[in-house]
Design a protein around this motif. Structure first.
Motif, PDB file in Angstrom:
ATOM      1  N   MET A  30     -13.887  56.489 -26.304  1.00 52.83           N
ATOM      2  CA  MET A  30     -13.426  55.465 -27.176  1.00 52.83           C
ATOM      3  C   MET A  30     -14.785  54.644 -27.496  1.00 52.83           C
ATOM      4  N   GLU A  31     -15.098  53.898 -28.406  1.00 51.94           N
ATOM      5  CA  GLU A  31     -16.362  53.188 -28.549  1.00 51.94           C
ATOM      6  C   GLU A  31     -16.087  51.970 -27.916  1.00 51.94           C
ATOM      7  N   PRO A  32     -17.230  51.425 -27.462  1.00 54.26           N
ATOM      8  CA  PRO A  32     -17.098  49.979 -26.842  1.00 54.26           C
ATOM      9  C   PRO A  32     -16.511  49.109 -27.762  1.00 54.26           C
ATOM     10  N   GLY A  33     -15.486  48.421 -27.313  1.00 56.74           N
ATOM     11  CA  GLY A  33     -14.678  47.480 -28.293  1.00 56.74           C
ATOM     12  C   GLY A  33     -13.749  47.943 -29.382  1.00 56.74           C
ATOM     13  N   GLY A  34     -13.747  49.413 -29.437  1.00 55.08           N
ATOM     14  CA  GLY A  34     -12.926  50.068 -30.182  1.00 55.08           C
ATOM     15  C   GLY A  34     -11.534  49.846 -30.030  1.00 55.08           C
ATOM     16  N   GLU A  35     -10.685  50.061 -30.767  1.00 53.19           N
ATOM     17  CA  GLU A  35      -9.092  50.243 -30.536  1.00 53.19           C
ATOM     18  C   GLU A  35      -8.837  51.125 -30.015  1.00 53.19           C
ATOM     19  N   HIS A  36      -7.649  51.100 -29.016  1.00 52.49           N
ATOM     20  CA  HIS A  36      -7.089  52.092 -28.243  1.00 52.49           C
ATOM     21  C   HIS A  36      -6.076  52.857 -28.916  1.00 52.49           C
ATOM     22  N   HIS A  37      -6.077  54.086 -29.264  1.00 56.71           N
ATOM     23  CA  HIS A  37      -4.805  54.643 -29.714  1.00 56.71           C
ATOM     24  C   HIS A  37      -4.103  55.606 -28.911  1.00 56.71           C
ATOM     25  N   PRO A  38      -2.600  55.388 -28.799  1.00 60.57           N
ATOM     26  CA  PRO A  38      -1.976  56.102 -27.787  1.00 60.57           C
ATOM     27  C   PRO A  38      -2.156  57.667 -27.856  1.00 60.57           C
ATOM     28  N   GLU A  39      -2.552  58.084 -29.024  1.00 56.57           N
ATOM     29  CA  GLU A  39      -2.739  59.556 -29.183  1.00 56.57           C
ATOM     30  C   GLU A  39      -3.662  60.100 -28.376  1.00 56.57           C
ATOM     31  N   ASP A  40      -4.717  59.188 -28.111  1.00 58.27           N
ATOM     32  CA  ASP A  40      -6.201  59.564 -27.233  1.00 58.27           C
ATOM     33  C   ASP A  40      -5.683  60.088 -25.862  1.00 58.27           C
ATOM     34  N   ASP A  41      -4.522  59.480 -25.310  1.00 63.84           N
ATOM     35  CA  ASP A  41      -4.094  59.939 -23.850  1.00 63.84           C
ATOM     36  C   ASP A  41      -2.983  61.011 -23.918  1.00 63.84           C
TER      37      ASP A  41
END
Length: 67
Positions: A1-12
């Motif tokens: 994830m980009e620093p300061g970027g939004e976390h998406h549940p799909e990423d996990d």
């Protein structure tokens, strides 16, 4: 994830639980966050290939049951 970027549940989530667009988006976000691009591409291709083989197998079984 980009620093300061939004976390998406799909990423996990495992790729198998996502549709193809969500898989590609999640892989790109992970790559942008520092993940290995080759590994992400490999995992994405394997998941999509497994699904394609599964769909083909299902169709062939239906075809041979009719015959």
């Amino acid at each position: 994830m980009e620093p300061g970027g939004e976390h998406h549940p799909e990423d996990d989530m495992p790729f198998a639980e996502l549709d193809s667009r969500a898989r590609a988006d999640a892989a790109l976000r992970r790559i942008q966050g520092g993940a290995d691009p080759a590994r992400e591409a490999f995992d994405l291709a394997n998941t999509m290939n497994d699904e394609a083989v599964g769909r083909l197998t299902k169709r062939l079984r239906r075809l041979f049951r009719r015959g």
